[in-house]
Design an enzyme around this catalytic site. Sequence first.
Site, mmCIF file in Angstrom:
data_model
loop_
_atom_site.group_PDB
_atom_site.id
_atom_site.type_symbol
_atom_site.label_atom_id
_atom_site.label_comp_id
_atom_site.label_asym_id
_atom_site.label_seq_id
_atom_site.Cartn_x
_atom_site.Cartn_y
_atom_site.Cartn_z
ATOM 1 N N CYS A 1 3.526 47.122 22.707
ATOM 2 C CA CYS A 1 2.336 46.520 22.947
ATOM 3 C C CYS A 1 1.402 46.309 21.623
ATOM 4 O O CYS A 1 0.892 45.393 21.456
ATOM 5 C CB CYS A 1 0.971 47.490 23.764
ATOM 6 S SG CYS A 1 1.538 49.104 23.080
ATOM 7 N N HIS B 1 2.267 51.146 32.606
ATOM 8 C CA HIS B 1 2.671 49.112 32.373
ATOM 9 C C HIS B 1 4.435 50.355 32.602
ATOM 10 O O HIS B 1 4.889 50.575 32.046
ATOM 11 C CB HIS B 1 2.850 48.854 31.073
ATOM 12 C CG HIS B 1 1.249 48.599 30.786
ATOM 13 N ND1 HIS B 1 0.389 49.059 29.603
ATOM 14 C CD2 HIS B 1 -0.048 47.600 31.811
ATOM 15 C CE1 HIS B 1 -0.460 48.778 29.730
ATOM 16 N NE2 HIS B 1 -0.965 48.054 30.694
#
Length: 256
Positions: free
Chosen positions: A251, A164
């Site tokens: 996250c 990501h």
Amino acid sequence: MFNHAIVCPPSSSFSKGLTSAQLGEPVLELAQEQHAAYCTALKRCGIDLIKLDPDPQYPDSTFVEDTAVLTRNVAIITRPGAASRRGEVSSIQARLRPYYSSIFKIQSPGTLEGGDVCQVESHYLIGISERTNEEGAQQLAGFLERDGFQVSLVDLLKSKGLLHLKSGIAYLGDGRIVLCPDLENIPLWNKYEIIPVDPEEGYAANCVRVNEYVLLAAGYPRMAAKLSTLGYRTIALEMSEFQKMDGGLSCLSLRF
Ligand code: CIR
């Protein structure tokens, strides 16, 4: 300033989640301990925690950040690029409802994961990755622009080491961006002070500023030294079991 964070402890199926890390199988009890320490750290930052029940149906559901993008005014529920993660969003949406009167959703064929979204002041960067496609990024850009933000897209498809965008970048506030070498050639950052991450400490790029503290992964002494030289109060957290599942610090929570 953040007041709340949604978290979800790892469930019994945690080791069945998606990963490319090849660091071995995570140990659930240790992951639970590391998650508990993460929650304690958030509380120390002044955060009120909203804890979801672990859900074995979704092995990756502890990585809550991927399921929503939150501004002060609007919540945008994502549509994860990983099909096995799509169902994670409904419990998140339900928990956000009391806090947000405007909730939007990324629609098919768009895909988007929150790990690809980095806020730098009034500017959002959205990574186009294996998980976030151009359509999903454009839908999110529309919601954010209507909420008064600027948006830039960042092509990550050639940065193969990064799952990501936020695997390689963090905004610390104060005009400072932590940046890993994979992203150094992106010509977006001129007006910011770049805090480069050592090539051997790439995982440390995923740190998080939470109010008066910066949370960072334990075991990255150069990054820790840079942050303390800059005057930040840091909390180092053991992340080994989440790293085995390609997960970083950011996250594990959805902060708002
Ligand atoms: C996944 O592959 O989706 C999870 N195993 C890890 C997600 C990590 N999320 C993030 O960095 N934002």
